[in-house]
Design an enzyme around this catalytic site. Structure first.
Site: not given
Ligand code: SAM
Length: 275
Positions: A31, A62, A86, A155-158, A162
């Site tokens: 990414q 979080h 993160d 806790d992933s990206t949209e 990936p």
């Protein structure tokens, strides 16, 4: 010359913020990764043009990924975080003394590397002896670890790039199989203003796998619309049956024993998405 970063949250709408400095701008194996210093929200991690976390408001998300699910399970010992490079969710998990091991699986080691360097107050838990960090596809990890976890947090990206596999029925079945017989999972499930269908579809898929499914929300100013949802799937324990008086006051700024159940009270237009 003024520099502004704009996140297009839809093709015709976005947020823009004044940038003081760019620390990193790199195309990783997975990414586009940008780490910028903004006037309003401090240091900010951006992946594929989308705000991931910022100094100023990171604690809302979080805390809300970690604490509702960890105070719903009576004795969480082994926890998995899919994504979360993160380190913010890991930092919150470590506030639970019952947790003996927290495993983080993020597909992109560069997120971990740059978060440690530029977001140390968020990534600080990644060095803890209870934490195990893997650079791998969470989809693969889930299928290789059956009946192993008390709690799984996604806790992933949209659901693009990936993370596209992390919002499928097959992935939820894999999570079910990776959880112990009384396990619980939670996933971030985007916002009702711009991605209502995602909330509806995930809820439908999770209900096909888990007997107890609940949706809750929090206010995250830098995420699209600011109204962010989370979906919890549980084999045995219901977050709405937790006795709030058994939840201790811990070092948080958003989550509290009083908010635990209140977060599950949804605005009607969000209720309508999961009927
Ligand atoms: N809080 C943010 C949100 O709600 O969009 C997510 C932050 S976290 C940095 C997202 C992480 O998911 C990224 O570090 C990314 O590398 C990771 N990720 C994406 N797809 C993944 C996959 N298939 N397996 C493991 N991690 C993945």
């Amino acid at each position: 010359m003024e520099l502004w970063y704009t996140e297009k949250q839809t093709p015709t709408y976005g947020i823009t913020m004044k940038v003081k400095e760019t620390y990193v701008s790199e195309q990783t194996e997975f990414q586009q990764l940008d780490m910028i210093e903004t006037e309003e929200f401090g240091t900010m991690l951006v992946l594929d043009g989308m705000v991931m976390t910022t100094d100023k408001d990171e604690w809302v998300y979080h805390e809300m990924v970690a604490h509702p699910v960890l105070y719903t399970h009576p004795n969480p010992k082994k926890v998995l975080v899919v994504g979360g490079g993160d380190g913010g969710v890991i930092r919150e998990i470590l506030k639970h003394p019952s947790v003996e091991k927290a495993v983080l699986v993020d597909i992109d080691g560069k997120v971990i590397e740059y978060s440690k360097k530029y977001l140390p107050q968020i990534a600080c838990g990644l060095e803890d002896p209870r934490v195990e960090v893997h650079v791998n596809d969470g989809f693969m990890h889930i299928h290789d670890h059956k009946n192993e976890y008390d709690v799984v947090m996604v806790d992933s990206t949209e659901p693009v790039g990936p993370a596209v596999n992390l919002f499928t029925r097959g992935f939820y079945q894999g999570i079910y199989d990776a959880l112990k017989e009384d396990g619980i999972f939670v996933a971030q499930t985007d916002n009702p203003w711009f991605t209502p269908e995602l909330i509806t579809n995930v809820n439908r898929d999770v209900k096909e796998v888990f007997p107890i499914v609940r949706v809750f929300w929090a206010n995250v100013p830098t995420y699209p619309s600011g109204l962010w949802t989370f979906t919890m799937g549980s084999k045995k324990y219901d977050p709405l049956e937790v006795d709030e008086s058994s939840i201790p006051e811990i070092d948080t700024k958003y989550y509290s024993p009083r908010l635990h159940k209140a977060a599950f009270v949804l605005p009607k237009f969000v209720e309508d998405l999961i009927k």
